[in-house]
Enzyme design. Structure first.
Site, PDB file in Angstrom:
ATOM      1  N   PHE A   1      -3.107  -2.913   0.199  1.00 13.20           N
ATOM      2  CA  PHE A   1      -1.828  -3.530   0.547  1.00 13.20           C
ATOM      3  C   PHE A   1      -1.326  -3.113   1.924  1.00 13.20           C
ATOM      4  O   PHE A   1      -0.507  -3.799   2.529  1.00 13.20           O
ATOM      5  CB  PHE A   1      -0.763  -3.164  -0.502  1.00 13.20           C
ATOM      6  CG  PHE A   1      -0.154  -1.799  -0.297  1.00 13.20           C
ATOM      7  CD1 PHE A   1       0.921  -1.624   0.576  1.00 13.20           C
ATOM      8  CD2 PHE A   1      -0.661  -0.676  -0.933  1.00 13.20           C
ATOM      9  CE1 PHE A   1       1.462  -0.362   0.805  1.00 13.20           C
ATOM     10  CE2 PHE A   1      -0.127   0.578  -0.711  1.00 13.20           C
ATOM     11  CZ  PHE A   1       0.932   0.735   0.159  1.00 13.20           C
TER      12      PHE A   1
ATOM     13  N   CYS B   1      -3.505   4.865   6.169  1.00 11.12           N
ATOM     14  CA  CYS B   1      -4.607   5.778   5.855  1.00 11.12           C
ATOM     15  C   CYS B   1      -4.819   6.766   6.995  1.00 11.12           C
ATOM     16  O   CYS B   1      -5.457   7.785   6.818  1.00 11.12           O
ATOM     17  CB  CYS B   1      -5.883   5.002   5.604  1.00 11.12           C
ATOM     18  SG  CYS B   1      -6.460   4.172   7.073  1.00 11.12           S
TER      19      CYS B   1
ATOM     20  N   GLU C   1      -2.961  -7.717  -4.206  1.00  9.21           N
ATOM     21  CA  GLU C   1      -2.034  -8.607  -4.921  1.00  9.21           C
ATOM     22  C   GLU C   1      -0.570  -8.276  -4.614  1.00  9.21           C
ATOM     23  O   GLU C   1       0.335  -8.960  -5.057  1.00  9.21           O
ATOM     24  CB  GLU C   1      -2.305  -8.563  -6.434  1.00  9.21           C
ATOM     25  CG  GLU C   1      -2.148  -7.220  -7.115  1.00  9.21           C
ATOM     26  CD  GLU C   1      -3.416  -6.351  -7.065  1.00  9.21           C
ATOM     27  OE1 GLU C   1      -4.036  -6.229  -5.976  1.00  9.21           O
ATOM     28  OE2 GLU C   1      -3.745  -5.744  -8.106  1.00  9.21           O
ATOM     29  N   ARG C   2      -0.338  -7.161  -3.846  1.00 16.92           N
ATOM     30  CA  ARG C   2       1.052  -6.806  -3.500  1.00 16.92           C
ATOM     31  C   ARG C   2       1.593  -7.667  -2.352  1.00 16.92           C
ATOM     32  O   ARG C   2       2.760  -7.976  -2.303  1.00 16.92           O
ATOM     33  CB  ARG C   2       1.144  -5.348  -3.047  1.00 16.92           C
ATOM     34  CG  ARG C   2       0.422  -4.375  -3.907  1.00 16.92           C
ATOM     35  CD  ARG C   2       1.378  -3.491  -4.715  1.00 16.92           C
ATOM     36  NE  ARG C   2       0.611  -2.739  -5.672  1.00 16.92           N
ATOM     37  CZ  ARG C   2       0.189  -3.203  -6.857  1.00 16.92           C
ATOM     38  NH1 ARG C   2       0.500  -4.410  -7.274  1.00 16.92           N
ATOM     39  NH2 ARG C   2      -0.550  -2.458  -7.650  1.00 16.92           N
TER      40      ARG C   2
ATOM     41  N   SER D   1      -7.948   3.111  -2.343  1.00 18.41           N
ATOM     42  CA  SER D   1      -7.889   4.517  -2.745  1.00 18.41           C
ATOM     43  C   SER D   1      -9.288   5.015  -3.138  1.00 18.41           C
ATOM     44  O   SER D   1     -10.168   4.219  -3.474  1.00 18.41           O
ATOM     45  CB  SER D   1      -6.897   4.688  -3.886  1.00 18.41           C
ATOM     46  OG  SER D   1      -7.153   3.750  -4.890  1.00 18.41           O
TER      47      SER D   1
ATOM     48  N   LYS E   1     -10.812 -10.753  -1.324  1.00 14.33           N
ATOM     49  CA  LYS E   1      -9.882 -10.501  -2.432  1.00 14.33           C
ATOM     50  C   LYS E   1      -8.856  -9.518  -1.878  1.00 14.33           C
ATOM     51  O   LYS E   1      -9.056  -8.310  -1.896  1.00 14.33           O
ATOM     52  CB  LYS E   1     -10.638  -9.908  -3.626  1.00 14.33           C
ATOM     53  CG  LYS E   1     -10.002 -10.123  -4.986  1.00 14.33           C
ATOM     54  CD  LYS E   1      -8.591  -9.602  -5.123  1.00 14.33           C
ATOM     55  CE  LYS E   1      -8.489  -8.104  -5.271  1.00 14.33           C
ATOM     56  NZ  LYS E   1      -7.078  -7.617  -5.196  1.00 14.33           N
TER      57      LYS E   1
ATOM     58  N   GLU F   1      -3.477  12.800  -2.028  1.00 13.86           N
ATOM     59  CA  GLU F   1      -2.813  11.889  -1.082  1.00 13.86           C
ATOM     60  C   GLU F   1      -1.469  11.451  -1.673  1.00 13.86           C
ATOM     61  O   GLU F   1      -1.410  10.962  -2.802  1.00 13.86           O
ATOM     62  CB  GLU F   1      -3.707  10.664  -0.868  1.00 13.86           C
ATOM     63  CG  GLU F   1      -3.164   9.681   0.151  1.00 13.86           C
ATOM     64  CD  GLU F   1      -4.055   8.445   0.308  1.00 13.86           C
ATOM     65  OE1 GLU F   1      -4.508   7.881  -0.704  1.00 13.86           O
ATOM     66  OE2 GLU F   1      -4.291   8.055   1.467  1.00 13.86           O
TER      67      GLU F   1
END
Ligand code: NAD
Length: 499
Positions: free
Chosen positions: A150, A282, A177-178, A227, A174, A384
């Site tokens: 996201f 990140c 979805e957020r 992640s 893909k 994290e």
């Protein structure tokens, strides 16, 4: 249903048919603003089949002609930069200026990929033996897929899709979805730029869609960013299904502050890299490592003041330092880690949990937080957090500072701030991470070098963008050719040698 989003398959937007939807929030208000269709395995297979059908014709275009599509796409995105950034900010929560950077860092890689005629040039050895020439060429894999996070909804899809299609593959994305709207718009702009329908498809979804991608025999390669546990899962599942995979995971990026560093410069760097985009990068710096007590005391004193001064606003306040987190769950996770840090015995110097944005009380806001006296055994150090929380781990000397990032489970980025070129050079050579900044807090490599972390930050052996991306999205074919000019040499039963 109000504001139902769509997939992008075969060159057009298509409605979902699975009957399953996810909520997309406006992080500023906390309200659901749209619903994203979550694809079934059948919908994914249909998109992959579409991509497979489009690929051979696309691969037959010469590289220069493919590059022209990328160049036209660059222009269309530049023309639409502001509305892309606003759309991105409205679903992600980052500020509009930061969202422009998200789009631009993606476009940098499109620009790199537009050099594909040069990048795909093969190798040629004339006269490798008598009358024998050997040449190697890079050919596309077929259908590649990308599964993206996201936090960079424009940049990372473009990092994946642009080199893949430039190399002559078709691509199925893909996205998260957020915040799925920008990837679909980018795919639409590619069509406007002249990309044939089916070469780039966007399928929205969750684990069901991802698993369908991973097990579809038509998919040749999978690129993932997200992640670490999911990265590891994607890497092993893709490999078990015979696919090439590169999967990038989480991070805990340290910034070492040497006693000779320009302290004000280091504080500016830590504030921007630690709290920009609410720490949802990140490559965010989440650990500051001052070397020696005087450096640590002075650094924490300055940080304390600056963290309290951060300006937190909605995504649409141009002057805000950062906006809300992406979802209520993301904010809860950050707050749980702050609770944990206090329990573990770290000193909470600034507590951002109480921050409220006037008029946006239901938005997913949190303030900047700062911990001092964090130690390597604490979970807030080992894991994290992915929020606007900076941990200060005090090191007694340079060797201890070097060991911290080197021994950490993550190995994405690291920075050192110093005036000593010798120390910086030595550090860059010895530290066990994939990307190093010397007086640069967020060392994201430029598009024509490659990006990737080590250890649990990266699974697979080729990195993103730059030369590695061309290697990842192509397979090498080597031809050995001989023109005997009528000489008859008879059968040979020994392994051919050139000597
Ligand atoms: P995430 O792992 O939750 O999701 C990433 C993608 O995986 C999404 O498309 C999601 O739909 C899918 N996914 C989620 N759970 C899945 C499951 N169980 N099975 C299959 N697919 C699944 O990550 P996120 O929260 O979207 O992004 C933040 C993370 O990404 C952070 O850890 C951050 O450090 C990392 N990240 C890494 C890099 C890098 O280059 N190393 C870059 C950006 C973000």
């Amino acid at each position: 249903m109000t504001n139902e989003l769509e997939h992008f398959i075969g060159g057009k937007r298509v409605r979902g048919t699975s009957g399953s939807y996810g909520d997309v929030y406006d992080p500023n208000t906390g309200r659901v603003q749209s619903h994203v269709p979550l694809a079934s395995a059948e919908e994914v297979r249909a998109a992959v089949a579409n991509a497979a059908e489009a690929q051979p014709e696309w691969a037959s275009w010469n590289p220069q002609k493919r590059a022209r599509v990328l160049m036209k796409f660059l222009q269309l995105c530049q023309d639409e930069m502001d509305s892309l950034a606003r759309l991105l900010a409205s679903e992600h929560g980052k500020t509009v200026p930061d969202a422009r950077g998200d789009v631009q860092r993606g476009l940098d890689v499109v620009e790199f990929a537009a050099g594909i005629p040069h990048l795909l040039k093969g190798e040629y050895s004339e006269g490798a033996g008598t009358g024998i020439d050997v040449y190697s060429m890079r050919q596309p894999l077929g259908v590649a897929a990308g599964i993206t996070p996201f936090n960079f909804p424009a940049m990372i899809p473009l990092w994946k899709a642009a080199p893949a299609i430039a190399c002559g593959n078709s691509f199925v994305l893909k996205p998260s979805e957020r915040d799925p709207s920008v990837p679909v718009r980018l795919a639409e702009l590619f069509i406007e730029a002249g990309l044939p329908p089916g070469v780039l498809n966007v399928v929205n979804g969750d684990k069901t869609a991802v698993d369908a991608v991973l097990t579809d025999p038509v998919v040749d390669a999978v690129g993932f960013v997200g992640s670490s546990d999911i990265a590891e899962y994607i890497y092993s599942t893709a490999a078990a299904h015979g696919k090439r995979a590169q999967c990038f995971g989480g991070a805990k990026n340290h910034m070492i502050v040497m006693p000779d560093a320009d302290l004000d410069g280091a504080v500016d760097a830590l504030i921007g890299a630690g709290y920009g985009s609410a720490g949802e990068r990140c490559m965010a710096i989440s650990v500051a490592v001052p070397v020696g007590k005087p450096t640590a005391d002075a650094l924490v004193e300055k940080l304390n003041e600056r963290v309290r001064d951060l300006s937190i606003g909605t995504s649409f306040e141009e002057s805000a330092d950062f906006g809300p987190l992406v979802t209520a769950e993301a904010r809860q996770k950050v707050h749980d880690y702050i609770d944990l840090g206090v329990e573990e015995g770290a000193e909470l110097v600034v507590d951002g949990r109480g921050f409220r944005k006037e008029g946006y009380e239901d938005g997913f806001f949190t303030g900047g937080s700062l911990f001092d006296h964090v130690t390597p055994d604490m979970r807030i150090y080992r894991e994290e957090i992915f929020g606007p929380v900076l941990s200060v781990v005090r090191a007694n000397d340079y060797e201890e500072a070097l060991r911290l990032p080197s021994e950490h489970q993550y190995g994405n980025g690291v920075a050192i701030f110093t005036r000593d070129g010798d120390a910086a050079r030595e550090f860059a050579g010895r530290v066990d991470t994939g990307m190093v900044g010397i007086n640069v807090p967020i060392p994201v490599p430029i598009a024509y070098h490659s990006f990737g972390g080590w250890k649990r930050s990266g699974f697979g052996d080729l990195n993103q963008h730059g030369p590695d991306s061309i290697r990842f999205y192509t397979q090498t074919k080597t031809v050995t050719s001989r023109w005997p000019s009528g000489r008859k040499e008879g059968a040979s039963f020994t392994i051919p040698t050139m000597g």
